[in-house]
Design an enzyme around this catalytic site. Structure first.
Site, PDB file in Angstrom:
ATOM      1  N   HIS A  66       0.838  -1.205   0.000  1.00 19.78           N
ATOM      2  CA  HIS A  66       0.000   0.000   0.000  1.00 19.78           C
ATOM      3  C   HIS A  66       0.869   1.249   0.000  1.00 19.78           C
ATOM      4  O   HIS A  66       1.944   1.286   0.613  1.00 19.78           O
ATOM      5  CB  HIS A  66      -0.957   0.011   1.197  1.00 19.78           C
ATOM      6  N   ASP A  68      -0.552   4.275   0.898  1.00 22.61           N
ATOM      7  CA  ASP A  68      -1.056   5.212   1.893  1.00 22.61           C
ATOM      8  C   ASP A  68      -0.326   5.045   3.220  1.00 22.61           C
ATOM      9  O   ASP A  68       0.172   3.967   3.547  1.00 22.61           O
ATOM     10  CB  ASP A  68      -2.566   5.066   2.091  1.00 22.61           C
ATOM     11  N   ASP A  99       6.428   1.395   7.057  1.00 21.69           N
ATOM     12  CA  ASP A  99       5.066   0.934   6.782  1.00 21.69           C
ATOM     13  C   ASP A  99       4.420   1.806   5.717  1.00 21.69           C
ATOM     14  O   ASP A  99       3.693   2.729   6.035  1.00 21.69           O
ATOM     15  CB  ASP A  99       4.252   0.973   8.083  1.00 21.69           C
ATOM     16  N   GLU A 133      -5.307   0.920   2.513  1.00 20.01           N
ATOM     17  CA  GLU A 133      -5.056  -0.119   3.513  1.00 20.01           C
ATOM     18  C   GLU A 133      -5.150   0.391   4.942  1.00 20.01           C
ATOM     19  O   GLU A 133      -5.612  -0.321   5.831  1.00 20.01           O
ATOM     20  CB  GLU A 133      -3.665  -0.731   3.282  1.00 20.01           C
ATOM     21  N   GLU A 134      -4.721   1.620   5.173  1.00 22.14           N
ATOM     22  CA  GLU A 134      -4.577   2.109   6.543  1.00 22.14           C
ATOM     23  C   GLU A 134      -5.873   2.634   7.166  1.00 22.14           C
ATOM     24  O   GLU A 134      -5.965   2.744   8.387  1.00 22.14           O
ATOM     25  CB  GLU A 134      -3.521   3.229   6.592  1.00 22.14           C
ATOM     26  N   GLU A 163       4.293  -5.924   4.258  1.00 23.55           N
ATOM     27  CA  GLU A 163       4.069  -5.304   5.566  1.00 23.55           C
ATOM     28  C   GLU A 163       5.292  -5.496   6.469  1.00 23.55           C
ATOM     29  O   GLU A 163       6.012  -6.493   6.352  1.00 23.55           O
ATOM     30  CB  GLU A 163       2.843  -5.913   6.241  1.00 23.55           C
ATOM     31  N   HIS A 349       3.826   3.853  12.573  1.00 22.33           N
ATOM     32  CA  HIS A 349       2.736   4.716  13.039  1.00 22.33           C
ATOM     33  C   HIS A 349       3.186   5.681  14.138  1.00 22.33           C
ATOM     34  O   HIS A 349       2.357   6.370  14.723  1.00 22.33           O
ATOM     35  CB  HIS A 349       1.534   3.899  13.536  1.00 22.33           C
TER      36      HIS A 349
END
EC number: 3.5.1.18
Length: 377
Positions: A66, A68, A99, A133-134, A163, A349
């Site tokens: 992903h 995003d 990520d 995805e997020e 991932e 994150h």
């Protein structure tokens, strides 16, 4: 030739906060088309998606990921600009470096190197990329692309999801599956009244309390060799009233299950409904299946990945199903062998998200070696 760090630098510049892609996929598509990939955009509402494929026949190995990223939080707490890659002593900082734009950079660099080395290899190499995805728009991403590929008769044999699976160094952990996720929004009606006159009211808190006691003490299963026991968590409770002398007239409750292959979403629904029925309650329940559990505990892909990790870091990887959900849950139901292999997840994150240049190089080399094992050997 553009190296991995430069590719990552380019990707980090795009402020692709979910579900915005902000130009990442245009960059990736142009990169892949220059290598000879056929790319098709499969955008869906606010979510950008594309599928790319090199080769016409043979087994299809797809790298999924992903573009995003999650919001950066308070920019003032970052030591660097989150959307400008910065290196300090071999460590790279920026939102999404782990990520999972770092993995995307490794995939792109590997694809170019692999095609240059084996321009006519007997197989197919693919990319499945989403910007959904997020966040909450995940159903507009990978599951939508998989539906479109099925309609086109495209069958994926193997899939590596990039991932951040690793703990201390790239490759030390491979995710071979994930738990399922099932959510419930429950609404129970009562009758509002004055606390001094409870006989004239119907308190939904009191009525639901024995149900919650039963559900929170329930042993759903014992797990198995690959998954821990199924767990249920209450994530939200809210009642009307907002005054100390009012009995509320309604109650809203949210639950979430993380469940093993010992359960199905239907078995969990049945047990929840039975608990309410046992206490003579019939609430309104809105269910949401976020993903079924999946497991790749054998097969050519897993064996190739295990051997590759051993060759490059000197130890066999730990095989794990821990953590949250991933888009692998949307790919595995199509009969695809799916594993997750990516960078270290220690700072994902977070403020000052980072990865090491050494891990990037190791991951790219491992991706290349896996392609050799699956598409050449």
């Amino acid at each position: 030739m553009t190296d991995i760090k430069q590719i990552l630098t380019d990707l980090i510049r795009f402020p692709s906060i979910t579900p915005e892609d902000a130009g990442c996929q245009k960059y990736m598509i142009q990169f892949l088309e220059q290598l000879g990939f056929t790319c098709q955009q499969l955008n869906n509402g606010p979510v950008s998606n594309f599928f790319a494929c090199y080769g016409k026949i043979g087994p299809l190995l797809v790298f999924a990921g992903h573009t995003d990223v999650v919001p950066v939080g308070e920019v003032s707490k970052w030591d660097t600009d989150p959307f400008s890659l910065e290196e300090k002593n071999g460590v790279l900082y920026g939102r999404g470096v782990a990520d999972m734009k770092g993995s995307l950079a490794c995939m792109l660099h590997m694809a170019r190197r692999f095609i240059k080395t084996y321009p006519s290899f007997p197989g197919r190499l693919g990319f499945l990329i989403t910007s959904g995805e997020e966040g909450d728009e995940f159903n507009l991403g990978t599951p939508y692309v998989m539906q479109k590929l099925e309609q086109q008769g495209i069958v994926i044999d193997y899939c590596i999801v990039g991932e951040p699976s690793s703990s201390l160094k790239a490759g030390d952990i491979i995710k071979i599956g994930r738990r399922g996720s099932l959510s419930a929004k429950i609404h129970l009606s009562g009758k509002q009244g004055h606390v001094a006159y409870p006989h004239l009211a119907d308190n939904p808190i009191h009525r639901i309390s024995p149900v919650l006691a039963e559900l929170t003490s329930m042993q759903w299963d014992n797990g198995n060799a690959y998954f821990p026991p199924t767990s249920m968590q209450i994530t939200y409770i809210h009642c009307g009233g907002h005054a100390g002398n009012i009995i509320p007239g309604e109650l809203n409750l949210h639950l979430n299950f993380r469940y093993s292959t010992e359960q199905t979403d239907e078995s969990l629904k049945t047990r929840v409904i039975n608990a309410f029925t046992h206490h003579n309650l019939n609430p309104a329940i809105e269910w949401r299946l976020n993903g079924e559990p999946f497991l790749t505990n054998k097969g050519i892909l897993l064996e190739s990945c295990k051997q590759t990790v051993l060759e490059h870091i000197g130890t066999l990887p730990e095989l794990s199903t821990s953590g949250g959900t991933s888009d692998g849950r949307f790919i595995a139901p199509y009969g695809v062998e799916v594993i997750e292999l990516g960078l270290v997840n220690a700072t994902i994150h977070q403020v000052n998200e980072c990865t090491s240049l050494q891990d990037l190089n190791t991951l790219e080399t491992m991706y290349f070696s896996i392609c050799e094992k699956l598409l050449i050997d």
